[in-house]
Design a protein around this motif. Structure first.
Motif, PDB file in Angstrom:
ATOM      1  N   HIS A  83       1.706   7.428  -6.541  1.00  0.00           N
ATOM      2  CA  HIS A  83       0.869   7.936  -6.821  1.00  0.00           C
ATOM      3  C   HIS A  83       1.394   9.996  -6.227  1.00  0.00           C
ATOM      4  O   HIS A  83       1.423  10.515  -6.821  1.00  0.00           O
ATOM      5  CB  HIS A  83      -0.496   8.006  -6.441  1.00  0.00           C
ATOM      6  CG  HIS A  83      -1.823   8.897  -6.038  1.00  0.00           C
ATOM      7  ND1 HIS A  83      -2.321   8.684  -8.065  1.00  0.00           N
ATOM      8  CD2 HIS A  83      -2.092   9.088  -5.039  1.00  0.00           C
ATOM      9  CE1 HIS A  83      -3.105  10.000  -7.312  1.00  0.00           C
ATOM     10  NE2 HIS A  83      -2.955   9.824  -5.905  1.00  0.00           N
ATOM     11  N   LEU A  84       1.094   9.299  -4.978  1.00  0.00           N
ATOM     12  CA  LEU A  84       1.870  10.954  -4.329  1.00  0.00           C
ATOM     13  C   LEU A  84       3.177  11.893  -5.114  1.00  0.00           C
ATOM     14  O   LEU A  84       3.046  13.223  -5.500  1.00  0.00           O
ATOM     15  CB  LEU A  84       1.798  10.560  -2.758  1.00  0.00           C
ATOM     16  CG  LEU A  84       0.503  10.293  -1.519  1.00  0.00           C
ATOM     17  CD1 LEU A  84       1.269   9.963  -1.133  1.00  0.00           C
ATOM     18  CD2 LEU A  84      -0.276  11.069  -2.308  1.00  0.00           C
ATOM     19  N   ARG A  86       2.020   1.755  -3.698  1.00  0.00           N
ATOM     20  CA  ARG A  86       1.754   2.216  -4.759  1.00  0.00           C
ATOM     21  C   ARG A  86       0.878   3.663  -4.369  1.00  0.00           C
ATOM     22  O   ARG A  86       1.240   4.634  -5.219  1.00  0.00           O
ATOM     23  CB  ARG A  86       0.500   1.083  -4.772  1.00  0.00           C
ATOM     24  CG  ARG A  86       1.021  -0.214  -5.205  1.00  0.00           C
ATOM     25  CD  ARG A  86      -0.173  -1.543  -5.556  1.00  0.00           C
ATOM     26  NE  ARG A  86      -1.083  -0.301  -6.369  1.00  0.00           N
ATOM     27  CZ  ARG A  86      -1.761  -1.071  -7.033  1.00  0.00           C
ATOM     28  NH1 ARG A  86      -3.073  -1.694  -5.742  1.00  0.00           N
ATOM     29  NH2 ARG A  86      -2.565  -1.138  -8.132  1.00  0.00           N
ATOM     30  N   ALA A  87       0.983   4.232  -3.138  1.00  0.00           N
ATOM     31  CA  ALA A  87       0.748   5.414  -2.551  1.00  0.00           C
ATOM     32  C   ALA A  87       1.193   5.815  -3.160  1.00  0.00           C
ATOM     33  O   ALA A  87       1.229   7.204  -3.481  1.00  0.00           O
ATOM     34  CB  ALA A  87       0.269   5.521  -1.109  1.00  0.00           C
ATOM     35  N   TRP A  88       2.787   6.019  -2.523  1.00  0.00           N
ATOM     36  CA  TRP A  88       3.938   6.927  -2.325  1.00  0.00           C
ATOM     37  C   TRP A  88       4.293   7.306  -4.467  1.00  0.00           C
ATOM     38  O   TRP A  88       4.675   8.252  -4.365  1.00  0.00           O
ATOM     39  CB  TRP A  88       5.018   5.984  -2.377  1.00  0.00           C
ATOM     40  CG  TRP A  88       6.424   7.364  -1.680  1.00  0.00           C
ATOM     41  CD1 TRP A  88       7.297   7.642  -2.736  1.00  0.00           C
ATOM     42  CD2 TRP A  88       6.205   7.772  -0.279  1.00  0.00           C
ATOM     43  NE1 TRP A  88       7.929   8.424  -1.272  1.00  0.00           N
ATOM     44  CE2 TRP A  88       7.207   8.806   0.157  1.00  0.00           C
ATOM     45  CE3 TRP A  88       5.062   7.736   0.648  1.00  0.00           C
ATOM     46  CZ2 TRP A  88       7.135   9.613   1.356  1.00  0.00           C
ATOM     47  CZ3 TRP A  88       5.687   8.808   2.448  1.00  0.00           C
ATOM     48  CH2 TRP A  88       6.526   9.202   1.764  1.00  0.00           C
ATOM     49  N   LEU A 130       0.633  -1.527  -0.031  1.00  0.00           N
ATOM     50  CA  LEU A 130      -0.169  -0.142  -0.293  1.00  0.00           C
ATOM     51  C   LEU A 130       1.083   0.874   0.228  1.00  0.00           C
ATOM     52  O   LEU A 130       0.934   2.343  -0.565  1.00  0.00           O
ATOM     53  CB  LEU A 130      -0.897  -0.004   1.262  1.00  0.00           C
ATOM     54  CG  LEU A 130      -2.671  -0.551   1.823  1.00  0.00           C
ATOM     55  CD1 LEU A 130      -3.258  -0.349   2.857  1.00  0.00           C
ATOM     56  CD2 LEU A 130      -2.888   0.664   0.011  1.00  0.00           C
ATOM     57  N   THR A 131       1.738   1.262   0.410  1.00  0.00           N
ATOM     58  CA  THR A 131       3.276   2.358   0.878  1.00  0.00           C
ATOM     59  C   THR A 131       3.642   3.127  -0.282  1.00  0.00           C
ATOM     60  O   THR A 131       3.508   3.844  -1.413  1.00  0.00           O
ATOM     61  CB  THR A 131       3.483   2.046   2.186  1.00  0.00           C
ATOM     62  OG1 THR A 131       3.283   1.889   3.730  1.00  0.00           O
ATOM     63  CG2 THR A 131       4.631   3.412   2.091  1.00  0.00           C
ATOM     64  N   GLY A 156       2.764   2.398  -9.981  1.00  0.00           N
ATOM     65  CA  GLY A 156       2.225   2.289  -9.387  1.00  0.00           C
ATOM     66  C   GLY A 156       0.666   1.236  -9.810  1.00  0.00           C
ATOM     67  O   GLY A 156      -0.012   0.814  -8.593  1.00  0.00           O
TER      68      GLY A 156
END
Lengths: 310, 310
Positions: B155-156, B151-153, B148-149, B229
């Motif tokens: 994206h962000l 894929r979110a990183w 999760l971290t 991602g």
């Protein structure tokens, strides 16, 4: 229980923060012995029975404090609670909000008698099952990971830990949210210290607001009667636009004040909703403080702060 | 690119582990300059161009290594990969698998030219949208948070990071999974060093196995052509029961060997499935090494290791 065995002990982290100061006072009034863990000693000394200065990422110190105080309840408010700061230092945000919470849970689980632990998350979390997952900012990522970690830890280690996700908390005490900034602005404007209009980025964005004192009452209800591993959303039953908020402040002070709408794109593209609070209402909590009352109390507090500091 | 600009540079963490040693050899053979980050120097010296000893939770050191090597690709294999150890020290498991990955992503994002980063998760993750979330063990929790971290990183921070989730990897190199342990047992039994039967807890539990060399080929495909991602599941097209695995080993060595079925309750109650691999097959990868070949190579390797150590 404390030394004479009369009062349950509650350990409150983030005790010097906006919610923390209210929480210390609330639980002390409710008959508990309050152990305040904070980073700024001066703000929580007068509302707690014991005060310890500690950063939440100091693992060994957290364990020592937990072992020394043997709390019946733990209310975890500490962390980085600001979206902008999370962009400036996303790693520190993760360390404070996720790693710090893990250290706290691990310390709680190491006691022979596990305390009931309430972790305070945020309504600004994101959907972790999204493909791909799309948090709006590092703060959102950190709060969802904090929530997931807490509930999973409760499941894995049979720890009575639960999670609260409040919406926007308002009330006296100098918060840095929209209402707190607006109250501080008006207090300065009333004294003629500024002529610049207050800036908003939109009038139509709708948010859910809850008085911080109602939130703290919800935390007590959850600590006493909430279900281990569960997540409880907390808010009020209304959505208010930024325009409504400005009008409520004008009504509270009895006259209009200057503001300007910059019409910027929204920072949080996900519209807020009224949270589903059935499980929390079922165990006896409800929001009690009307919005207009929150705003009046906030203004009185902002004026008092301003006159002290000027 | 390396000094003379001819070879792309790949930084491989966990380079001294089971998959890491294969990965170093594979990417070197594919024409890349391999910077191996490992905790045990002796195992990856001979398969890499540069070798650095570093623990993945040393944030500053990770940044220094990233800046000094300026990789085109990063393959992140480092972490705690053992379910039992995760129960013994769940906080260390979280630090190694989640915090370490965050430090790596942050270091990668700090380069002026972002490398393409592949984070290797695990098929043993859990569903983060479950209510309540119920990981089977701390390892499962850590791997889902890692995924999760990452894929979110991506994206962000607009970082070209992607995630692979392999099933059970087998093959030469001394893994500590069922097949690795079984091969080591048979090598000892063949030399008369043990008469105790090999213990299994069930014959019917079905798992998906993939040769580690096929997995490493998938990692190259993903690093070159995977989508930032995205999450890619990797495995073979078959499920095999433990009983099937025992039979495959007996066939590989040409005779039966002793084993006992303890009939214990399963540690991983969730049955494994054949992963959906459409997006990976679409960009040109497929498993190529037959199961019987993996087992033969594993036995040859176990016999060679055993004769070296005896």
């Amino acid at each position: 229980m404390d030394a004479v065995g009369m009062r349950p002990v509650i350990l409150i982290t983030g005790a010097s923060g906006f919610t923390g100061v209210h929480a210390c006072g609330h639980f002390r009034a409710a008959g508990m012995r309050v152990v305040a863990v904070c980073r700024r000693l001066e703000r929580c000394l007068h509302v707690s029975d014991e005060t310890v200065v500690c950063d939440i990422t100091e693992r060994q110190r957290i364990r020592q404090i937990m072992r020394a105080s043997k709390p019946d309840y733990v209310l975890h408010l500490a962390g980085m609670n600001d979206v902008r700061t999370s962009w400036n230092d996303p790693v520190a945000c993760f360390e404070a909000n996720v790693l710090g919470t893990l250290y706290l849970l691990d310390a709680a689980a190491s006691l022979s008698q596990s305390p009931r632990v309430l972790i305070v998350g945020s309504a600004l979390g994101f959907d972790p099952s999204g493909d791909p997952p799309r948090p709006t900012h590092p703060y959102s990522l950190s709060k969802t990971l904090q929530t997931l970690t807490s509930r999973a830890w409760s499941h894995l280690f049979d720890l009575p830990a639960l999670v609260a996700e409040p919406t926007n908390l308002i009330g006296p005490g100098g918060s840095t949210g929209l209402c707190g900034l607006l109250a501080a602005y008006i207090a300065r404007w009333e004294q003629g210290l500024t002529n610049e209009p207050f800036q908003v980025t939109t009038l139509t964005e709708r948010r859910n607001y809850l008085d911080v004192r109602d939130a703290v009452a919800a935390y007590e209800t959850l600590l006493r009667a909430g279900k281990a591993g569960a997540l409880y959303r907390i808010g009020s039953f209304e959505l208010r636009s930024i325009g409504d908020v400005l009008s409520a402040f004008a009504a509270a002070i009895g006259r209009p004040f200057p503001y300007v709408n910059l019409q910027a794109p929204p920072r949080d593209p996900d519209p807020q909703a009224i949270p589903s609070m059935g499980p929390l209402l079922d165990i006896g909590w409800a929001p009690r403080i009307p919005f207009a009352q929150s705003i009046r109390d906030l203004m009185a507090d902002a004026r008092a702060r301003h006159s002290r500091s000027s």
